[in-house]
Design an enzyme around this catalytic site. Structure first.
Site, PDB file in Angstrom:
ATOM      1  N   HIS A  65      24.486 -17.267  34.400  1.00  0.00           N
ATOM      2  CA  HIS A  65      25.345 -18.077  34.488  1.00  0.00           C
ATOM      3  C   HIS A  65      24.927 -19.158  35.391  1.00  0.00           C
ATOM      4  CE1 HIS A  65      28.016 -14.333  33.214  1.00  0.00           C
ATOM      5  NE2 HIS A  65      27.762 -15.247  32.072  1.00  0.00           N
ATOM      6  N   ALA A  66      25.407 -20.209  34.853  1.00  0.00           N
ATOM      7  CA  ALA A  66      24.780 -21.671  35.771  1.00  0.00           C
ATOM      8  C   ALA A  66      25.154 -21.804  37.068  1.00  0.00           C
ATOM      9  CB  ALA A  66      25.330 -22.955  34.938  1.00  0.00           C
ATOM     10  N   ARG A  67      26.679 -21.508  37.309  1.00  0.00           N
ATOM     11  CA  ARG A  67      27.215 -21.675  38.742  1.00  0.00           C
ATOM     12  C   ARG A  67      26.931 -20.525  39.790  1.00  0.00           C
ATOM     13  NH1 ARG A  67      33.125 -20.662  36.350  1.00  0.00           N
ATOM     14  NH2 ARG A  67      33.182 -18.293  35.980  1.00  0.00           N
ATOM     15  N   GLU A  68      26.220 -19.537  39.488  1.00  0.00           N
ATOM     16  CA  GLU A  68      25.924 -18.269  40.291  1.00  0.00           C
ATOM     17  C   GLU A  68      24.463 -18.674  40.984  1.00  0.00           C
ATOM     18  OE1 GLU A  68      26.109 -15.168  37.623  1.00  0.00           O
ATOM     19  OE2 GLU A  68      28.239 -15.554  37.361  1.00  0.00           O
ATOM     20  N   ARG A 123      29.546 -22.530  33.737  1.00  0.00           N
ATOM     21  CA  ARG A 123      29.098 -20.890  33.420  1.00  0.00           C
ATOM     22  C   ARG A 123      27.964 -20.974  32.228  1.00  0.00           C
ATOM     23  NH1 ARG A 123      31.082 -15.358  34.037  1.00  0.00           N
ATOM     24  NH2 ARG A 123      31.160 -14.333  32.052  1.00  0.00           N
ATOM     25  N   ASN A 140      25.881 -14.100  28.290  1.00  0.00           N
ATOM     26  CA  ASN A 140      26.038 -12.634  28.459  1.00  0.00           C
ATOM     27  C   ASN A 140      27.360 -12.147  27.735  1.00  0.00           C
ATOM     28  OD1 ASN A 140      24.763 -10.448  29.651  1.00  0.00           O
ATOM     29  ND2 ASN A 140      26.725 -10.332  31.708  1.00  0.00           N
ATOM     30  N   HIS A 193      23.284 -11.471  38.641  1.00  0.00           N
ATOM     31  CA  HIS A 193      24.456 -12.247  38.795  1.00  0.00           C
ATOM     32  C   HIS A 193      25.285 -12.500  40.323  1.00  0.00           C
ATOM     33  CE1 HIS A 193      25.251 -12.641  34.286  1.00  0.00           C
ATOM     34  NE2 HIS A 193      24.223 -11.904  34.280  1.00  0.00           N
ATOM     35  N   SER A 194      26.191 -13.146  40.234  1.00  0.00           N
ATOM     36  CA  SER A 194      27.244 -12.961  41.428  1.00  0.00           C
ATOM     37  C   SER A 194      28.549 -13.357  40.905  1.00  0.00           C
ATOM     38  CB  SER A 194      26.823 -13.941  42.598  1.00  0.00           C
ATOM     39  OG  SER A 194      27.211 -15.330  42.144  1.00  0.00           O
ATOM     40  N   TYR A 195      29.440 -13.085  41.772  1.00  0.00           N
ATOM     41  CA  TYR A 195      29.618 -12.211  42.836  1.00  0.00           C
ATOM     42  C   TYR A 195      30.495 -10.979  42.482  1.00  0.00           C
ATOM     43  CZ  TYR A 195      34.291 -14.767  42.933  1.00  0.00           C
ATOM     44  OH  TYR A 195      35.557 -15.010  42.601  1.00  0.00           O
ATOM     45  N   TYR A 245      34.699  -4.666  34.444  1.00  0.00           N
ATOM     46  CA  TYR A 245      35.794  -4.705  33.148  1.00  0.00           C
ATOM     47  C   TYR A 245      34.959  -4.511  32.008  1.00  0.00           C
ATOM     48  CZ  TYR A 245      33.809  -9.744  34.235  1.00  0.00           C
ATOM     49  OH  TYR A 245      33.055 -10.554  34.544  1.00  0.00           O
ATOM     50  N   GLU A 267      25.583  -7.701  40.922  1.00  0.00           N
ATOM     51  CA  GLU A 267      26.622  -9.048  41.203  1.00  0.00           C
ATOM     52  C   GLU A 267      26.301  -9.114  42.847  1.00  0.00           C
ATOM     53  OE1 GLU A 267      28.212 -10.897  39.445  1.00  0.00           O
ATOM     54  OE2 GLU A 267      28.884  -9.676  37.519  1.00  0.00           O
TER      55      GLU A 267
HETATM   56  O1  0X9 Z   1      31.127 -10.866  33.070  1.00  0.00           O
HETATM   57  C1  0X9 Z   1      29.881 -10.889  33.057  1.00  0.00           C
HETATM   58  O2  0X9 Z   1      29.026 -11.439  32.432  1.00  0.00           O
HETATM   59  C2  0X9 Z   1      29.335 -10.435  34.465  1.00  0.00           C
HETATM   60  N1  0X9 Z   1      30.042 -10.689  35.578  1.00  0.00           N
HETATM   61  S1  0X9 Z   1      30.035 -12.512  36.034  1.00  0.00           S
HETATM   62  O3  0X9 Z   1      31.203 -12.623  37.120  1.00  0.00           O
HETATM   63  N2  0X9 Z   1      28.693 -12.675  36.714  1.00  0.00           N
HETATM   64  O4  0X9 Z   1      30.333 -13.203  34.979  1.00  0.00           O
HETATM   65  C3  0X9 Z   1      29.420  -8.763  34.522  1.00  0.00           C
HETATM   66  C4  0X9 Z   1      28.251  -8.253  33.361  1.00  0.00           C
HETATM   67  C5  0X9 Z   1      28.346  -6.745  33.306  1.00  0.00           C
HETATM   68  N3  0X9 Z   1      27.705  -6.306  32.110  1.00  0.00           N
HETATM   69  C6  0X9 Z   1      28.217  -6.492  30.781  1.00  0.00           C
HETATM   70  N4  0X9 Z   1      29.573  -7.098  30.693  1.00  0.00           N
HETATM   71  N5  0X9 Z   1      27.439  -6.237  29.832  1.00  0.00           N
HETATM   72 ZN    ZN Z   2      27.272 -13.823  35.713  1.00  0.00          ZN
END
Ligand code: 0X9
Ligand code: ZN
Ligand code: ZN
Length: 305
Positions: A65-68, A123, A140, A193-195, A245, A267
């Site tokens: 993700h670009a902003r991380e 993102r 992702n 990733h973050s955060y 989530y 994260e």
């Molecule tokens: O939502 C995401 O892709 C990740 N969080 S973020 O805030 N960096 O965008 C969590 C990814 C967890 N793994 C999967 N959803 N497969």
């Molecule tokens: Zn991310």
């Protein structure tokens, strides 16, 4: 100029890949796994003592993700720490003597460049969507793991757009092709990733527990304990769906279902005070504590392949 305690733009990271590889030819080799949508080469570093025989490997990517921005900073830190502690740190020496690390310092290079030039909070990727003025896919949400069933959108204007099809993004296809081609040696998949200070593992596309749930949980607890031991930074560890989530199409779930038994999403800092805008003063402590978690996981993988 390049630095480990600042955020570096793509041009600087790209030059850094060449220079650190040239300066450490005994430990680092590089290859390009393909180009991004906008034509930037996706450089992959292989770090490990060259032995001549096949070694187990750990794949790690940053910058989905670009902003991380802390994420690519960590991959750069990891590469430097590996080569500078090899020969003095006994754990790192054992790891690099016995295994290889495949490190992709920035996965979503086009998005990262755009987050520098136009929109700090970008993102997604930067590929156009037919029939829409909205640009980009959430990389992702673009993998073959319950694709677009939950926690993802089929609307190209959404921040979690899953793409027009599985691996519609060339960056996703390049990464997936590399891991499929190296399936025999890749024992772990780590994506940074973050955060939110979490260490997540499959599944995120379902609440079902992974077949290796108890081992993934115990390794994640060991890794986060090691991380916390340095500065007291608190992490939550658990399966993605229940811990952060439900969200389908992630590279972690895809790699796990392909057969990569150790699959983790980091994260990194913080918990939201600065969020994606983590100050440069936190790069060093964030990277040093994260190194302990990565080394813990890698040592477990080496001893339990
Ligand atoms: O939502 C995401 O892709 C990740 N969080 S973020 O805030 N960096 O965008 C969590 C990814 C967890 N793994 C999967 N959803 N497969
Ligand atoms: Zn991310
Ligand atoms: Zn260090």
């Amino acid at each position: 100029a390049h630095g480990y305690t600042k955020y570096n733009d793509w041009a600087t990271i790209s030059e850094w890949v060449s220079s650190i590889a040239a300066a450490n030819a005994d430990l680092i080799s590089t290859q390009v796994i393909g180009n991004t949508y906008e034509g930037r080469p996706m450089h992959l570093l292989t770090i490990g003592k060259k032995t001549g025989s096949a070694k187990p490997a750990i794949f790690m990517d940053c910058g989905f993700h670009a902003r991380e921005w802390i994420s690519p900073a960590f991959c750069q830190w990891f590469v430097n720490e590996a080569v500078t502690t090899y020969g003095t740190d006994s754990e790192m020496t054992t790891l690099l003597d016995s295994m290889d690390f495949f490190v992709l310092p920035v996965f979503n290079i086009d998005g990262y460049a755009y987050s520098w030039s136009n929109d700090r909070m970008w993102r997604k990727t930067r590929s156009p969507n037919s029939g829409s003025n909205c640009v980009g896919t959430d990389p992702n949400r673009n993998f073959d793991a319950g694709w677009c069933t939950v926690g993802a959108s089929s609307n190209p204007c959404s921040e979690t757009y899953c793409g027009s099809s599985i691996e519609s993004e060339i960056e996703s296809k390049n990464l997936a092709n590399f891991i499929r081609s190296n399936k025999a040696v890749v024992k772990a998949y780590l994506t940074v990733h973050s955060y939110s200070q979490m260490l997540l593992f499959p599944y995120s596309y379902t609440y079902d527990l992974a077949a290796d749930h108890s081992e993934l949980l115990s390794v994640s607890r060991g890794a986060t304990s090691a991380l916390t031991s340095l500065y007291g930074t608190r992490y939550t560890a658990g399966p993605g769906a229940a811990t952060i989530y439900p969200a389908a199409g992630g590279s972690d779930d895809w790699a796990y279902d392909l057969g990569v038994r150790y699959s983790y999403t980091f994260e990194l800092r913080d918990e939201g005070f600065y969020g994606f805008l983590l100050p440069e003063s936190q790069i060093q402590p964030t990277c040093e504590e994260t190194m302990l978690a990565i080394k813990y996981i890698a040592t477990h993988v080496l001893n339990n392949p």
